[in-house]
Design an enzyme around this catalytic site. Sequence first.
Site, short mmCIF file in Angstrom:
data_model
loop_
_atom_site.label_atom_id
_atom_site.label_comp_id
_atom_site.label_asym_id
_atom_site.label_seq_id
_atom_site.Cartn_x
_atom_site.Cartn_y
_atom_site.Cartn_z
N GLY A 78 27.92 9.19 2.31
CA GLY A 78 26.62 8.64 1.54
C GLY A 78 26.34 8.13 0.23
O GLY A 78 27.84 8.34 -0.72
N LEU A 115 31.48 10.84 -4.44
CA LEU A 115 32.03 9.64 -4.85
C LEU A 115 32.30 9.83 -6.15
O LEU A 115 33.35 8.99 -6.53
CB LEU A 115 32.18 8.33 -4.60
CG LEU A 115 32.22 8.45 -3.12
CD1 LEU A 115 31.37 6.75 -2.24
CD2 LEU A 115 33.94 8.48 -2.30
N HIS A 173 21.37 15.80 -1.26
CA HIS A 173 22.35 15.36 -2.72
C HIS A 173 22.15 14.18 -3.26
O HIS A 173 22.48 13.11 -4.14
CB HIS A 173 23.39 15.00 -1.61
CG HIS A 173 25.08 15.04 -2.56
ND1 HIS A 173 26.10 15.28 -2.96
CD2 HIS A 173 24.94 13.16 -3.23
CE1 HIS A 173 27.21 14.71 -3.45
NE2 HIS A 173 26.77 13.79 -3.58
N GLU A 174 22.24 12.71 -1.84
CA GLU A 174 21.03 12.32 -2.71
C GLU A 174 20.05 11.42 -3.08
O GLU A 174 20.24 10.71 -4.03
CB GLU A 174 21.71 10.79 -1.38
CG GLU A 174 22.58 10.50 -0.70
CD GLU A 174 24.57 10.59 -1.41
OE1 GLU A 174 23.92 9.73 -2.62
OE2 GLU A 174 24.44 11.28 -0.58
N HIS A 178 20.96 12.29 -6.67
CA HIS A 178 21.10 11.10 -7.49
C HIS A 178 20.30 10.14 -8.02
O HIS A 178 20.32 9.39 -8.94
CB HIS A 178 22.29 10.56 -7.24
CG HIS A 178 23.60 10.65 -6.14
ND1 HIS A 178 24.85 10.42 -7.69
CD2 HIS A 178 24.50 11.08 -5.24
CE1 HIS A 178 25.94 11.21 -7.09
NE2 HIS A 178 25.28 11.52 -5.85
NI NI Z 1 27.11 12.31 -4.66
#
Ligand code: NI
Length: 160
Positions: free
Chosen positions: A48, A98, A139-140, A143
Site C-alpha cells: 500500500g 516504505l 495503516h494507510e 498516514h
Molecule cells: Ni506505511
Amino acid sequence: MVYDIVFEPEKMLHLPSAPVLPEEITSRNMQKFIKDMIETMYVKNGVGLAAVQVGKPIQLFTLIKTYNDLNEHEDLALFNPTWKKLSIHKQTDEEGCLSVPKMYGLKKRYSKILVSGLDKYGKKIEFIAEDFFARIIQHEVDHLNGHLYVEGATKLHQVE
Ligand code: NI
C-alpha cells in the site's frame, strides 16, 4: 513515473493530508498521479502507499490487487478514506512501511472495519474489509492523518 519515497523523520509524514474534491479526482492530472502511485508502489515493493509518502499530502492511498478483497483484479485507489470498527478485538501482526525502511514491528489493528471513501471515478463507495486487507487500510489511513505505524508498535526491530 516512479516517485522517490519520503522517509521518516520528514515533517510532512506527521501532518494530516488535505481532502480531495470529487471533480479533482477525474482530472487528467489526478488520473496520471494514480497510475504513477501504483507504479511506484510496485517498484518499491509496497503493498500500500499513501500519497504523502511520495511528497503529495492529499487524502489518497493505493493498495495492490493481491490484497484488494473488493476486486482482486484491480489495484485499489481510495480518496478521502475513513473507517469504523466492526470488531471489538484487535489482531496483532507484523508491519513495515516504505517510509521507515528496514524496520518491522508488531501492531494491533481491528480485524473487521467499515470503509468509506471516493473511488478513482470520484464516486462514493462503502465496503467491509477484514484481516490483512483491513490492516493495510488502517495503516494507510493513519498516514493520511499524519501517523506512522511505529507509534504504538511493539518489538520494533531492524533487518538488513
Ligand atoms: Ni506505511
